[in-house]
Design an enzyme around this catalytic site. Sequence first.
Site, PDB file in Angstrom:
ATOM      1  N   ASP A  22       0.220 -13.613 -23.846  1.00 28.15           N
ATOM      2  CA  ASP A  22      -0.155 -12.824 -25.022  1.00 28.15           C
ATOM      3  C   ASP A  22      -1.476 -12.083 -24.773  1.00 28.15           C
ATOM      4  OD1 ASP A  22      -0.877 -11.900 -27.544  1.00 28.15           O
ATOM      5  OD2 ASP A  22      -0.532 -13.793 -28.571  1.00 28.15           O
ATOM      6  N   HIS A 213      -0.506 -19.479 -35.484  1.00 29.73           N
ATOM      7  CA  HIS A 213      -1.017 -18.530 -34.494  1.00 29.73           C
ATOM      8  C   HIS A 213      -1.847 -17.487 -35.245  1.00 29.73           C
ATOM      9  CE1 HIS A 213      -0.127 -16.053 -30.680  1.00 29.73           C
ATOM     10  NE2 HIS A 213      -0.722 -15.187 -31.470  1.00 29.73           N
ATOM     11  N   HIS A 215      -4.947 -14.601 -35.652  1.00 31.28           N
ATOM     12  CA  HIS A 215      -5.739 -13.565 -34.988  1.00 31.28           C
ATOM     13  C   HIS A 215      -7.050 -13.408 -35.733  1.00 31.28           C
ATOM     14  CE1 HIS A 215      -2.528 -11.255 -32.473  1.00 31.28           C
ATOM     15  NE2 HIS A 215      -2.486 -12.544 -32.277  1.00 31.28           N
ATOM     16  N   CYS A 246      -5.943  -6.350 -30.250  1.00 31.02           N
ATOM     17  CA  CYS A 246      -4.928  -6.341 -31.291  1.00 31.02           C
ATOM     18  C   CYS A 246      -4.166  -5.029 -31.159  1.00 31.02           C
ATOM     19  CB  CYS A 246      -5.555  -6.441 -32.677  1.00 31.02           C
ATOM     20  SG  CYS A 246      -4.322  -6.356 -33.979  1.00 31.02           S
ATOM     21  N   ASN A 255      -6.382 -12.459 -30.521  1.00 33.29           N
ATOM     22  CA  ASN A 255      -6.169 -13.896 -30.711  1.00 33.29           C
ATOM     23  C   ASN A 255      -7.442 -14.669 -31.041  1.00 33.29           C
ATOM     24  OD1 ASN A 255      -3.304 -14.131 -29.915  1.00 33.29           O
ATOM     25  ND2 ASN A 255      -4.053 -13.320 -27.976  1.00 33.29           N
TER      26      ASN A 255
HETATM   27 MG    MG Z   1      -1.349 -13.284 -30.490  1.00 36.37          MG
END
Ligand code: MG
Length: 314
Positions: A22, A213, A215, A246, A255
């Site tokens: 990611d 998860h 951000h 992002c 993240n």
């Molecule tokens: Mg992510």
Amino acid sequence: MSALDLASLPKRVKVCEMGPRDGLQNEAAVVATADKVRYIDLLSASGLAMIETTSFVRPSAIPQLTDAQEVMTQIERRPGVTYVCLTPNLRGLERARAAGVRAVAVFTAASESFTKRNINMTIDESLATFGEVVRAARTEGLWVRAYVSTAFGCPYQGAVPVESVVRVAAALAEMGVDELSIGDTIGVATPNAVVDVAAALQETLPVERLAMHFHDTRGTALANVVAALQMNVATFDSSSGGLGGCPYAPGATGNLATEDLLYMLDGMGIETGVSLERVRDASRFISGVVGRDLASRTYRALEASAARAAACAS
Ligand code: MG
């Protein structure tokens, strides 16, 4: 007003490291295979329980990920670490199996406009496609994770109703997915929304199968972790150094950083089994590779005090 009741929170948290996949996928620079392998090996040495390493997408689709096979065969796989790979379709699953992968992940979203734009499928089409992958993976005895992105907001449609998140999560749980990661893809969640979503999901599946998860695009990621902990969620995704931008807010941080998460959990007396310093070492390495400073506040604080100590010693 009651104080934060630490005793009622989970005693141990599982951290799922997102940096290599990611994180790097959202970096502009294409990273050499050997550097990815070194980065993953450094992360493995930190005590992390789970690392998402790569994605078996069609090799021509994402230049950053054409070396999935090489990465998975070259890393040093430590016992006790689960190395997860994205497998968007049956062909990807086959390639992952050939590379000795034992844990796979599929990816959908809670908003129709996002799946349409991102993977060119409706939510139901994506569930049908990933359903095949999940069934095949489970038949082969693999561990399966599923991501539900845009669970707190969508870059195209804005608000996402809690019922949409629950509907998608229930379908994935029904397929037999082992762990569901609920994603705040654009970093808009606030703690009250986290409580609402976590409460609704727990009517559908046990909290042990739930991961979050977050951000940090708007600086709310750690506050959201605390809210999720209060709802007994004990698995969180993060990326070392806060690696990865992002994609929907150019220039913004992506993240939640692993170092920031570890620092906070450690201070709260919640065990992770992960060495903050070793994650910092991995971040320092990858920072040099991508040629930029990393967003994590804790990483920066650690590096600043290391630099100060070095200056005093010289
Ligand atoms: Mg992510």
